[in-house]
Enzyme design. Sequence first.
Site, mmCIF file in Angstrom:
data_model
loop_
_atom_site.group_PDB
_atom_site.id
_atom_site.type_symbol
_atom_site.label_atom_id
_atom_site.label_comp_id
_atom_site.label_asym_id
_atom_site.label_seq_id
_atom_site.Cartn_x
_atom_site.Cartn_y
_atom_site.Cartn_z
ATOM 1 N NE ARG A 164 -3.792 -2.361 0.800
ATOM 2 C CZ ARG A 164 -3.695 -3.631 0.410
ATOM 3 N NH1 ARG A 164 -2.705 -4.019 -0.391
ATOM 4 N NH2 ARG A 164 -4.587 -4.511 0.807
ATOM 5 C CB SER A 238 -8.546 -0.750 4.997
ATOM 6 O OG SER A 238 -9.066 -1.922 4.464
ATOM 7 C CD GLU A 333 -5.277 0.812 2.955
ATOM 8 O OE1 GLU A 333 -5.014 -0.182 3.666
ATOM 9 O OE2 GLU A 333 -6.052 0.770 1.995
HETATM 10 P P1 NAP Z 1 -9.929 -11.077 5.395
HETATM 11 O O1 NAP Z 1 -10.069 -12.056 4.276
HETATM 12 O O2 NAP Z 1 -10.890 -11.060 6.523
HETATM 13 O O3 NAP Z 1 -8.449 -11.107 5.985
HETATM 14 C C1 NAP Z 1 -8.016 -10.152 6.960
HETATM 15 C C2 NAP Z 1 -6.630 -9.666 6.585
HETATM 16 O O4 NAP Z 1 -5.758 -10.781 6.535
HETATM 17 C C3 NAP Z 1 -6.594 -9.001 5.233
HETATM 18 O O5 NAP Z 1 -6.465 -7.639 5.452
HETATM 19 C C4 NAP Z 1 -5.428 -9.624 4.492
HETATM 20 O O6 NAP Z 1 -4.319 -8.761 4.299
HETATM 21 C C5 NAP Z 1 -4.919 -10.717 5.402
HETATM 22 N N1 NAP Z 1 -4.959 -12.000 4.672
HETATM 23 C C6 NAP Z 1 -6.025 -12.829 4.503
HETATM 24 N N2 NAP Z 1 -5.660 -13.931 3.812
HETATM 25 C C7 NAP Z 1 -4.349 -13.789 3.532
HETATM 26 C C8 NAP Z 1 -3.401 -14.582 2.826
HETATM 27 N N3 NAP Z 1 -3.730 -15.756 2.294
HETATM 28 N N4 NAP Z 1 -2.137 -14.107 2.700
HETATM 29 C C9 NAP Z 1 -1.785 -12.927 3.217
HETATM 30 N N5 NAP Z 1 -2.619 -12.122 3.897
HETATM 31 C C10 NAP Z 1 -3.896 -12.554 4.060
HETATM 32 O O7 NAP Z 1 -9.840 -9.622 4.749
HETATM 33 P P2 NAP Z 1 -10.889 -8.528 4.391
HETATM 34 O O8 NAP Z 1 -10.725 -7.432 5.352
HETATM 35 O O9 NAP Z 1 -12.249 -9.052 4.099
HETATM 36 O O10 NAP Z 1 -10.237 -8.058 3.032
HETATM 37 C C11 NAP Z 1 -10.091 -8.923 1.938
HETATM 38 C C12 NAP Z 1 -9.147 -8.252 0.960
HETATM 39 O O11 NAP Z 1 -9.686 -7.015 0.484
HETATM 40 C C13 NAP Z 1 -7.795 -7.911 1.590
HETATM 41 O O12 NAP Z 1 -6.778 -8.154 0.667
HETATM 42 C C14 NAP Z 1 -7.927 -6.449 1.922
HETATM 43 O O13 NAP Z 1 -6.693 -5.769 1.914
HETATM 44 C C15 NAP Z 1 -8.802 -5.953 0.798
HETATM 45 N N6 NAP Z 1 -9.543 -4.774 1.245
HETATM 46 C C16 NAP Z 1 -8.968 -3.553 1.066
HETATM 47 C C17 NAP Z 1 -9.645 -2.445 1.512
HETATM 48 C C18 NAP Z 1 -9.043 -1.087 1.343
HETATM 49 O O14 NAP Z 1 -9.708 -0.108 1.618
HETATM 50 N N7 NAP Z 1 -7.802 -0.978 0.965
HETATM 51 C C19 NAP Z 1 -10.884 -2.567 2.139
HETATM 52 C C20 NAP Z 1 -11.389 -3.815 2.337
HETATM 53 C C21 NAP Z 1 -10.726 -4.930 1.894
HETATM 54 P P3 NAP Z 1 -4.147 -7.721 3.094
HETATM 55 O O15 NAP Z 1 -5.035 -6.571 3.434
HETATM 56 O O16 NAP Z 1 -2.702 -7.351 3.195
HETATM 57 O O17 NAP Z 1 -4.499 -8.368 1.812
#
Ligand code: NAP
Length: 337
Positions: A164, A238, A333
Amino acid sequence: MNIVNSKSLVKYNTFKVNVTADFFTNIQNEEELLVLLNDKKFHHQEKLILGGGSNILFTKNISGLVIHNNIRGIKIQKETNNSMFLEIGAGESWDKLVQWTTEKGLYGLENLSLIPGYVGAAPIQNIGAYGVELKDIFEKLTAINIKNRKTYIFNKSDCLFGYRNSIFKNELKNQFIITKIQIKLSKKQALNLSYKGLMSQIEKFHISKLTSQDIRKIIIKIRNSKLPNPEFIGNAGSFFKNPIINKNSLNQLQKKYPEIPFFKSDKNIKIPAGWLIEKLNWKGYQNDTCGVYKKHSLVLVNYGNSTGKDIMMLARKIKKDVHKNFNILLEEEVSIL
Ligand code: NAP
């Protein structure tokens, strides 16, 4: 080009915070942008470039000139047997681009479905979701230097992409206006299904038959089930990054919280910030104006009349609590202005 004085930015930020800009204008192409930057009246004004306003928290009125990037267009630049090279205007909606590419049967952007914001903001923070980051398909970008008004090309290695993060959030912060980007997508099936949340949704499908459009539909369904739609509830996705810690810190944390989730990458260990916040019972917290979304603890929300300062104060309280309990300093972020 129309320049408006004292313009409300409420429609230009997904937190729906009402601040004003001294001057505001929309630019439609690079020529208009150059005319604006060459206008002596604005040489000494602070300049803020706004795309979809989906990763920003305004805590005060903006003095100076806000330039809303409206440079549109998706062009096929080059095609080979396996790949398609696209050039996209920085003012295109990111999700419209993802939709366009999946409808054309291209692979690479499907995991990044439904991320709010504009294309020009994507390289600034190397947007990422479900194991895919912009850098995976990025080729180069074109940007105009605000001070000398010259045009520069940045290749992938020039952008110093990180988690990010990029050079545009660090050494080159607020110095360039990105006008277009170029990406390379695959014409053959190339899926990233590494995330459990995604994998668990596709168990009933034959992986070899899955298309990028199928994955897009699944990602949209997952995101809609846990993230608030900024059209109805102000938010910027996020709010915090997932902290990266070392092995020793993890060992310490595991003594007190043996169940703590973590992900190992290279030498580092990533802890989901959402888990830390939820553990401290912030999920669903609500004060008079803002709170922590009930279905996702990493998302701060404006319940109607919140100011940016209210949201910033809430973020500070959460950071303090996480620091006190886990000895981890969360980093935002979202850009706070
Ligand atoms: P989730 O699946 O509940 O997982 C929680 C966190 O664990 C995520 O933030 C993700 O990191 C990490 N994670 C899960 N599986 C992983 C793997 N196999 N390897 C490495 N890291 C892992 O997550 P969630 O909050 O619903 O989000 C799902 C994805 O959407 C994530 O990649 C998240 O970053 C993205 N997202 C981004 C935003 C934003 O505003 N930037 C908002 C919502 C969701 P990472 O975040 O590093 O991927």
